[in-house]
Design an enzyme around this catalytic site. Structure first.
Site, short mmCIF file in Angstrom:
data_model
loop_
_atom_site.label_atom_id
_atom_site.label_comp_id
_atom_site.label_asym_id
_atom_site.label_seq_id
_atom_site.Cartn_x
_atom_site.Cartn_y
_atom_site.Cartn_z
N ALA A 10 0.81 -1.21 0.00
CA ALA A 10 0.00 0.00 0.00
C ALA A 10 0.85 1.27 0.00
CB ALA A 10 -0.94 0.00 1.21
N CYS A 11 2.16 1.13 0.12
CA CYS A 11 3.06 2.28 0.24
C CYS A 11 3.77 2.55 -1.08
CB CYS A 11 4.08 2.02 1.34
SG CYS A 11 5.37 3.27 1.47
N GLY A 12 3.61 3.74 -1.62
CA GLY A 12 4.24 4.11 -2.88
C GLY A 12 5.76 4.08 -2.79
N ARG A 15 6.84 0.50 -2.96
CA ARG A 15 6.72 -0.02 -4.33
C ARG A 15 7.84 0.49 -5.23
NH1 ARG A 15 1.29 1.35 -3.40
NH2 ARG A 15 1.47 3.11 -4.84
#
Length: 115
Positions: A10-12, A15
């Protein structure tokens, strides 16, 4: 080279860090630390090897941080670790481990130092 990333999909930033690792041609071991949190000893080792304080390794964004009163600077490291272990979402991310060291990759470009 063996690479492990403590990842949150969920964390940019997490990613982007994973993408940077894969761009080197290496598929890292991916640990979804929210579902499979590190042990206390593992977390302490990650923080220490990254050269951080416990507070620096804690995510201070989001409602939970405030709800638990974790902004109180008088709280000892043990209380912060307890909170991170009880609520792994409070562990800042992503931590990356390679043969060259450990980094909390915020910003994601910090991963380049240990690849």
């Amino acid at each position: 080279m063996a690479i492990t990333i403590y990842h949150n999909t969920a964390c940019g930033t997490s990613r982007k860090t994973l993408e940077a690792i894969r761009a080197t041609g290496v598929e890292p071991q991916i640990i979804d630390y929210v579902k499979n949190p590190p042990t206390r000893v593992q977390l302490e080792e990650l923080i220490g090897k990254a050269g951080l304080t416990v507070r620096q390794a804690m995510r201070d964004k989001g409602d939970l941080y405030g709800e638990l009163g974790l902004g109180d600077l008088s709280l000892p490291d043990s209380a912060l670790l307890d909170a991170m272990l009880a609520h792994p979402i409070l562990i800042n991310r992503p931590f990356v481990v390679t043969d060259k060291g450990v980094r909390l990759c915020r910003p994601s470009e910090l991963v380049l130092e240990i690849l």
